[in-house]
Write a protein that holds these residues in place. Structure first.
Motif, PDB file in Angstrom:
ATOM      1  N   ASN A 126      14.020  -8.835   7.455  1.00 47.63           N
ATOM      2  CA  ASN A 126      12.696  -9.182   7.973  1.00 47.63           C
ATOM      3  C   ASN A 126      12.449 -10.673   8.075  1.00 47.63           C
ATOM      4  O   ASN A 126      11.471 -11.098   8.690  1.00 47.63           O
ATOM      5  N   MET A 144      12.730 -10.979  11.672  1.00 46.01           N
ATOM      6  CA  MET A 144      11.754 -10.189  12.433  1.00 46.01           C
ATOM      7  C   MET A 144      12.419  -9.413  13.579  1.00 46.01           C
ATOM      8  O   MET A 144      12.053  -9.551  14.747  1.00 46.01           O
ATOM      9  N   ASP A 180      16.618  -2.071  13.496  1.00 46.60           N
ATOM     10  CA  ASP A 180      16.358  -1.418  12.215  1.00 46.60           C
ATOM     11  C   ASP A 180      16.956  -0.020  12.150  1.00 46.60           C
ATOM     12  O   ASP A 180      17.453   0.414  11.104  1.00 46.60           O
ATOM     13  N   TYR A 210      16.966  -6.518   2.492  1.00 54.84           N
ATOM     14  CA  TYR A 210      16.310  -6.654   3.801  1.00 54.84           C
ATOM     15  C   TYR A 210      14.965  -7.382   3.701  1.00 54.84           C
ATOM     16  O   TYR A 210      14.482  -7.911   4.685  1.00 54.84           O
ATOM     17  N   PRO A 243      11.565  -6.251   3.056  1.00 49.96           N
ATOM     18  CA  PRO A 243      10.516  -5.693   3.926  1.00 49.96           C
ATOM     19  C   PRO A 243       9.186  -6.443   3.806  1.00 49.96           C
ATOM     20  O   PRO A 243       8.713  -6.747   2.707  1.00 49.96           O
ATOM     21  N   CYS A 244       8.601  -6.719   4.945  1.00 51.72           N
ATOM     22  CA  CYS A 244       7.249  -7.271   5.032  1.00 51.72           C
ATOM     23  C   CYS A 244       6.246  -6.125   5.183  1.00 51.72           C
ATOM     24  O   CYS A 244       6.623  -4.991   5.474  1.00 51.72           O
ATOM     25  N   VAL A 257       5.703  -9.273  12.276  1.00 51.72           N
ATOM     26  CA  VAL A 257       6.501  -8.050  12.279  1.00 51.72           C
ATOM     27  C   VAL A 257       6.323  -7.312  13.602  1.00 51.72           C
ATOM     28  O   VAL A 257       5.200  -7.105  14.062  1.00 51.72           O
ATOM     29  N   GLN A 316       7.513   0.166   8.429  1.00 57.25           N
ATOM     30  CA  GLN A 316       7.766  -0.672   7.253  1.00 57.25           C
ATOM     31  C   GLN A 316       7.658   0.137   5.975  1.00 57.25           C
ATOM     32  O   GLN A 316       8.432  -0.061   5.031  1.00 57.25           O
TER      33      GLN A 316
END
Length: 658
Positions: free
Chosen positions: A480, A483, A489, A504, A506-507, A513, A520
């Motif tokens: 992420n 982005m 993904d 990874y 994650p946001c 994003v 997510q």
């Protein structure tokens, strides 16, 4: 010991209870006949279920093989062996110089040993509580020379070379390793080329990553494809023309040079070494493996083979202090923010905070020492570690490889005194034998000080976390921070994640994003990482009580059982994982919306009732995250229908009722 069968041009020559080399005295006449004809030998190895069929053969002095799965060709033909250039040391030691263009050309088979392994081992942590290790193995003993020079008195000056080709056939795929027995003449080995190659029928498609953090290019095995100007990272996933799936990778890389894959010719790949390697015999090169499957999801469900190719856990007390968990990065490097991050972790069910780059000064400068906080920063690390520990939270520190390589021993002693839980290695050098060896020795040194490790940036795993489980995770992925889009993904579970965990990061709330919140939300289930960073780029105040984020709070990072249920590369993936008696299911979609049906018979106990919590995207909602959460009850065996939004996803949990 199982009998050994030797084939000459597809015919059984002889079956022996013991390897040839142990029976020379009583089988000399037969041995001479055998050695004179084994230049055209053919030896077959089958997997326990009989579907994987590996055939070794010699053609014109070259070592070769072909590989089938359930009667379908996988590798139509491939080369085996290595090239070695020892001419200078041979001259220096008075040994006749080997002038062969191909070092393994003309080697003689002196014996074949076979064994079967069928065991189950318990993980320190993982995607499974236990892993079955079931394979058939054969070791092909090869010799070259040995009949020239003086072997009487002093140094053995015969021109003699020994090589073993070790092959394991699992139901999940095949693995090949080159073992060098101890040299009788004291030669070192300067390995210049790995000859292992893989020729496929025309029409195969590959997902090519030029570097570890790149995005995949979907290409044919053709020179006209621009992607092949660069070698491909491993594992390299392929869909063959006959519909089978395969992934070529490297396992147990510890002190050798990294291998990648180059296009040798149209439809043919070859292992490519970062640089020549120098070894002292006896020595094992890393494994080269091929995972196999009839469906793309089979590759995911078969990937534990990579761990089986690595040595067992070497940390005796690992279960006492190696603690996987969820982590939160401290985005502002000051004491107030760090303390707030600790409290946020307590509230959101996370186990660690991490101070990222910059806490000890400019990381790219060799003059920056990670033994002290940058004097411009308002940080008291011993105090922060004490406060975090009082709340049950651990502290990680980011340290660039420059500082680690310069002062590792001092740092580990100091960090252990401070109470630091782990180190995130930054911008590591990868590829060379020097830095590969240094990196794994550094992980061992961390284990001696009860310190966990997360390796960034270009490092890709080869299963070594089985041997040293304090190596919780590593990057080697376009996460992420980059982005990426949903197609990227939805490709990763079938490619990068086949070789091991990926950090990874994650946001959730960050506005850059490209994908939905449901997409997510499913990541910690779909993407396996024993150390999982969540809310990347977010501050604690970004969270405003969103109900669906209780899913992240409840979700662990390690599991008792895992199963990929549905998916196609780059299109979508549905992954189920169990902890105790609760199942978590994550669905991540690509860029095209779709309807999916989840058959709970694939993972739930038939007829048993479960409470299901489902979090899915709903663009019609007038909320900040546009995620709907609902509770239902199902019986194991029922089917659930879901609609996945473009670039969307869904996160579900199944808890037994009663």
């Amino acid at each position: 010991m199982r009998p050994h069968t030797y084939f000459i041009k597809n015919r059984v020559l002889m079956t022996m209870k013991y390897p040839i080399r142990n029976r020379v005295s009583i089988l000399a006449p037969i041995l001479m006949l055998l050695l004179s004809t084994l230049a055209h030998a053919q030896v077959t190895l089958l997997s326990p279920d009989g579907k994987v069929c590996f055939v070794f053969e010699q053609k014109g002095g070259d070592l070769a093989y072909h590989l089938d799965y359930d009667g379908k060709p996988v590798v139509e033909h491939g080369a085996l062996g290595v090239n070695i250039d020892n001419h200078l040391v041979e001259r220096a030691m008075g040994i006749p110089v080997d002038t062969s263009r191909v070092w393994t050309n003309g080697m003689e088979v002196t014996g074949v040993e076979r064994k079967t392994m069928d065991s189950v081992w318990t993980t320190v942590y993982g995607e499974y509580a236990q892993i079955a290790d079931h394979y058939n193995e054969m070791t092909i003993h090869l010799m070259k020379g040995g009949r020239h020079g003086d072997d009487t008195g002093g140094y053995d000056k015969r021109q003699q070379y020994l090589l073993d080709i070790v092959v394991r056939a699992y139901d999940e795929g095949i693995a090949i390793r080159y073992h060098f027995p101890e040299a009788t003449n004291g030669l070192f080995m300067h390995i210049t080329e790995d000859l292992t190659s893989f020729a496929f029928a025309p029409g195969a498609t590959a997902w090519h990553y030029a570097w570890a953090q790149a995005q995949a290019c979907k290409v044919k095995l053709q020179r006209r494809e621009r992607a092949w100007a660069e070698e491909a990272e491993r594992p390299l996933t392929l869909r063959l023309a006959n519909g089978l799936y395969a992934a070529i990778g490297e396992a147990a890389l510890v002190d050798f040079v990294r291998g990648k894959l180059k296009l040798k010719a149209d439809n043919e790949l070859q292992m490519s070494l970062y640089e020549p390697a120098d070894i002292i015999t006896a020595y094992d090169m890393p494994w080269r493996y091929i995972l196999l499957g009839e469906k793309a999801t089979d590759l995911i469900n078969n990937k534990q083979m990579v761990l089986n190719l690595n040595a067992p856990n070497q940390i005796a007390d690992a279960r006492e202090w190696v603690r996987p968990g969820k982590a939160f990065r401290v985005c502002r490097l000051d004491m107030k923010t760090a303390l707030e991050a600790v409290d946020f972790c307590v509230d959101r069910g996370m186990q660690y905070i991490e101070l990222d780059a910059g806490w000890y000064g400019p990381e790219m400068k060799m003059a920056s020492s990670a033994r002290k906080v940058d004097e411009r920063k308002d940080l008291d690390l011993p105090r922060l570690c004490r406060y975090a520990r009082s709340k049950g939270i651990g502290v990680w520190l980011y340290v660039n490889q420059r500082a680690l390589s310069k002062e590792l021993d001092e740092l580990l002693t100091l960090y252990e005194q401070w109470g630091v839980s782990g180190i995130k290695f930054g911008f590591v050098q990868v590829g060379s034998q020097q830095w590969t060896t240094w990196l794994h020795k550094a992980v061992k040194a961390c284990a001696d000080h009860h310190i966990l490790v997360d390796i960034h940036d270009e490092y890709r795993p080869t299963g070594w976390s089985r041997t040293y489980p304090n190596l919780l995770t590593q990057e080697g992925v376009g996460g992420n921070e980059e982005m990426p889009d949903a197609e990227h993904d939805a490709t990763l579970p079938f490619t990068r994640f086949l070789c091991g965990p990926a950090d990874y990061t994650p946001c959730y709330f960050n506005g850059r994003v490209k994908n939905t919140k449901g997409h997510q939300l499913a990541m910690p289930v779909v993407y396996y990482s024993p150390l999982t960073f969540l809310f990347w780029y977010d501050l604690p105040e970004a969270y405003r009580g969103e109900k669906e984020l209780d899913y992240w709070k409840a979700c662990p990072t390690v599991w008792d059982e895992s199963k990929a249920l549905l998916g196609e590369i780059g299109q979508y993936i549905v992954q189920a994982r169990r902890t105790g008696d609760v199942w978590f299911v994550g669905a991540m979609n690509g860029i095209v919306g779709r309807d999916i049906t989840i058959d709970t018979a694939d993972f739930l106990q038939k007829g048993k009732k479960y409470r299901v919590e489902t979090h899915n995207d709903d663009p019609s909602l007038k909320t900040r995250t546009q995620v709907t959460s609902e509770k239902t009850t199902v019986k194991g065996g029922e089917r659930l229908k879901l609609h996945l939004q473009p670039s969307g996803g869904a996160a579900l949990s199944f808890t037994p009722v009663g």
